[in-house]
Design a protein around this motif. Structure first.
Motif, PDB file in Angstrom:
ATOM      1  N   ARG A 125       0.802  -1.213   0.000  1.00 39.58           N
ATOM      2  CA  ARG A 125       0.000   0.000   0.000  1.00 39.58           C
ATOM      3  C   ARG A 125       0.843   1.274   0.000  1.00 39.58           C
ATOM      4  N   PHE A 126       1.809   1.367   0.916  1.00 34.76           N
ATOM      5  CA  PHE A 126       2.594   2.585   0.985  1.00 34.76           C
ATOM      6  C   PHE A 126       3.537   2.714  -0.206  1.00 34.76           C
ATOM      7  N   GLU A 127       4.027   1.594  -0.709  1.00 31.17           N
ATOM      8  CA  GLU A 127       4.878   1.653  -1.894  1.00 31.17           C
ATOM      9  C   GLU A 127       4.105   2.225  -3.080  1.00 31.17           C
ATOM     10  N   ARG A 128       2.867   1.793  -3.266  1.00 38.21           N
ATOM     11  CA  ARG A 128       2.059   2.296  -4.364  1.00 38.21           C
ATOM     12  C   ARG A 128       1.709   3.779  -4.154  1.00 38.21           C
ATOM     13  N   TRP A 129       1.426   4.133  -2.907  1.00 33.08           N
ATOM     14  CA  TRP A 129       1.122   5.533  -2.601  1.00 33.08           C
ATOM     15  C   TRP A 129       2.338   6.404  -2.882  1.00 33.08           C
ATOM     16  N   GLN A 130       3.541   5.929  -2.495  1.00 35.06           N
ATOM     17  CA  GLN A 130       4.757   6.681  -2.760  1.00 35.06           C
ATOM     18  C   GLN A 130       4.980   6.844  -4.259  1.00 35.06           C
ATOM     19  N   GLN A 131       4.743   5.792  -5.024  1.00 33.05           N
ATOM     20  CA  GLN A 131       4.901   5.878  -6.472  1.00 33.05           C
ATOM     21  C   GLN A 131       3.964   6.925  -7.068  1.00 33.05           C
ATOM     22  N   SER A 132       2.744   6.972  -6.561  1.00 32.83           N
ATOM     23  CA  SER A 132       1.763   7.911  -7.118  1.00 32.83           C
ATOM     24  C   SER A 132       2.154   9.359  -6.854  1.00 32.83           C
ATOM     25  N   LEU A 133       2.918   9.615  -5.785  1.00 34.19           N
ATOM     26  CA  LEU A 133       3.312  10.976  -5.454  1.00 34.19           C
ATOM     27  C   LEU A 133       4.466  11.472  -6.314  1.00 34.19           C
ATOM     28  N   GLY A 134       5.159  10.561  -6.992  1.00 38.39           N
ATOM     29  CA  GLY A 134       6.212  10.958  -7.910  1.00 38.39           C
ATOM     30  C   GLY A 134       7.372  11.692  -7.268  1.00 38.39           C
ATOM     31  N   GLY A 135       7.651  11.459  -5.984  1.00 40.45           N
ATOM     32  CA  GLY A 135       8.797  12.090  -5.337  1.00 40.45           C
ATOM     33  C   GLY A 135       8.507  13.420  -4.685  1.00 40.45           C
ATOM     34  N   THR A 136       7.251  13.893  -4.729  1.00 38.00           N
ATOM     35  CA  THR A 136       6.943  15.175  -4.098  1.00 38.00           C
ATOM     36  C   THR A 136       6.961  15.071  -2.571  1.00 38.00           C
ATOM     37  N   PHE A 137       6.575  13.913  -2.045  1.00 40.42           N
ATOM     38  CA  PHE A 137       6.593  13.663  -0.611  1.00 40.42           C
ATOM     39  C   PHE A 137       7.152  12.273  -0.348  1.00 40.42           C
ATOM     40  N   ASN A 138       7.617  12.072   0.872  1.00 42.80           N
ATOM     41  CA  ASN A 138       7.995  10.745   1.346  1.00 42.80           C
ATOM     42  C   ASN A 138       6.961  10.317   2.379  1.00 42.80           C
ATOM     43  N   VAL A 139       6.426   9.108   2.243  1.00 46.53           N
ATOM     44  CA  VAL A 139       5.381   8.651   3.153  1.00 46.53           C
ATOM     45  C   VAL A 139       5.820   7.384   3.874  1.00 46.53           C
ATOM     46  N   SER A 140       5.271   7.193   5.062  1.00 46.96           N
ATOM     47  CA  SER A 140       5.584   5.998   5.846  1.00 46.96           C
ATOM     48  C   SER A 140       4.487   5.792   6.880  1.00 46.96           C
ATOM     49  N   VAL A 141       4.530   4.627   7.530  1.00 52.55           N
ATOM     50  CA  VAL A 141       3.604   4.345   8.618  1.00 52.55           C
ATOM     51  C   VAL A 141       4.154   5.007   9.882  1.00 52.55           C
ATOM     52  N   PRO A 142       3.371   5.821  10.578  1.00 53.68           N
ATOM     53  CA  PRO A 142       3.869   6.472  11.799  1.00 53.68           C
ATOM     54  C   PRO A 142       4.256   5.444  12.863  1.00 53.68           C
ATOM     55  N   GLU A 143       5.148   5.847  13.733  1.00 50.89           N
ATOM     56  CA  GLU A 143       5.573   4.977  14.825  1.00 50.89           C
ATOM     57  C   GLU A 143       4.362   4.566  15.669  1.00 50.89           C
ATOM     58  N   GLY A 144       4.227   3.276  15.905  1.00 53.81           N
ATOM     59  CA  GLY A 144       3.124   2.761  16.709  1.00 53.81           C
ATOM     60  C   GLY A 144       1.918   2.340  15.912  1.00 53.81           C
TER      61      GLY A 144
END
Length: 343
Positions: free
Chosen positions: A21-40
């Motif tokens: 899920r996050f890999e696909r979301w990151q791809q869709s952003l095209g490098g404008t943002f970096n996304v990840s699952v928050p701690e916890g």
């Protein structure tokens, strides 16, 4: 993309394996943002359903999501050279934003602005928001003076009207036609400007209008003359009839004139390589954009983006040969839409 109505991207995670899920979301952003699952947070909570519309001169998104962390670093900003504002209306849940070391907590029903030319980091709980991406010139021209809007929080009755307006736009976006959006986009930006003017916070962050306008004009001049090898601080001084010290002071936050010119040239070449459907000679492209040496160009390109010009060219050729697959995934389309707001 939607059939009829406004051009639309729809990014939804429900049919993806949790680990993708996050890999696909990151791809869709095209490098404008970096996304990840928050701690916890648990990976299985990372669901999202995002609609993005081309809304005249702006972009509008309506999102429902699980907990996520999203950052925009100086490396992101220098790589894509996006120069837009984002106005975020949190409609459900809570957003925690860090901008220039200042921290804000945005609750449901509240607005916050961020400047995409600067660093930011935010975390959200499970919730929803409506976001509008606005070209810098469009909002700055609607304001009576220049403001530092990074982290600005509109307040008062006009801000509540703006929040209601954004909710309404998200509800009707799917029924609108492209010819209806230009006037709506302009009215929306004017309403946002009205919500910002009375804010004590924005008044406290006012900066001189003349220098703010001069920097915008100088940046536009740079964009229009990127192919000229002699583009420099001296050329800007001669054109705008100001001193070298004034130009140096204006461009200091951008790394200096030479640094900014190089970044804009590289960003323009990146866009050319990404969208080209034919193999082109890199040396000629570099020369056409003011680089005197292919070696210097290739080294600078890798330093700015972390990969080579050839890699971008190969991805562009691949995208041209597989348009249906890329359109269905929505990869990089959001990034291209954001870039188009500046043109």
């Amino acid at each position: 993309m939607a059939n009829g109505g406004l051009p639309r991207l729809h990014l939804v995670s429900s049919q993806l394996p949790v680990q993708e899920r996050f890999e696909r979301w990151q791809q869709s952003l095209g490098g404008t943002f970096n996304v990840s699952v928050p701690e916890g947070a648990r990976p299985e909570e990372s669901a999202y359903d995002v609609s993005i519309w081309q809304f005249g001169s702006v972009l509008l998104s309506d999102s429902v999501f699980g907990p996520r962390s999203q950052t925009r670093t100086l490396r992101n900003a220098r790589a894509d050279q996006l120069d837009h504002y984002r106005v975020i209306l949190q409609t459900e849940g809570e957003l925690r934003l860090e901008a220039d070391g200042r921290r804000f907590k945005i609750e449901a029903g509240e607005l916050v602005l961020s400047d995409m030319s600067r660093e930011e980091r935010y975390e959200t709980t499970r919730g929803a928001n409506v976001v509008m991406f606005i070209p810098r010139e469009m909002l700055d021209e609607a304001l009576p003076r220049s403001f530092d809007l990074h982290g600005a929080q509109p307040g008062g009755a006009t801000a509540r009207m703006m929040a209601d307006h954004l909710r309404a736009l998200a509800r009707v976006a799917a029924q609108l036609q492209p010819q209806e959006t230009a006037a709506l986009a302009r009215a929306t930006v004017n309403l946002l400007a009205a919500s910002l003017v009375p804010s004590a916070q924005t008044l406290d962050h006012a900066r001189p209008t003349i220098e703010g306008n001069l920097l915008r004009q100088a940046c536009r001049y740079v964009d229009l003359h990127l192919s000229e090898p002699d583009l420099s601080a001296e050329a800007l001084c001669a054109f705008f009839k100001v001193s070298r010290s004034t130009i140096y002071r204006l461009f200091e936050p951008l790394g200096g004139v030479a640094h900014y010119v190089k970044e804009r040239r590289l960003a323009r070449i990146h866009a050319v390589l990404s969208s080209s459907t034919q193999r082109q000679y890199l040396g000629r492209i570099a020369e056409d954009h003011g680089f005197k040496s292919t070696t210097h160009f290739s080294r600078a390109f890798r330093e700015q983006y972390g990969y080579s010009p050839n890699e971008v060219r190969q991805r562009g050729l691949l995208a041209a040969s597989e348009p249906a697959a890329l359109a269905s995934a929505g990869q990089a389309a959001f990034d291209k839409w954001l870039r188009s707001l500046r043109d």
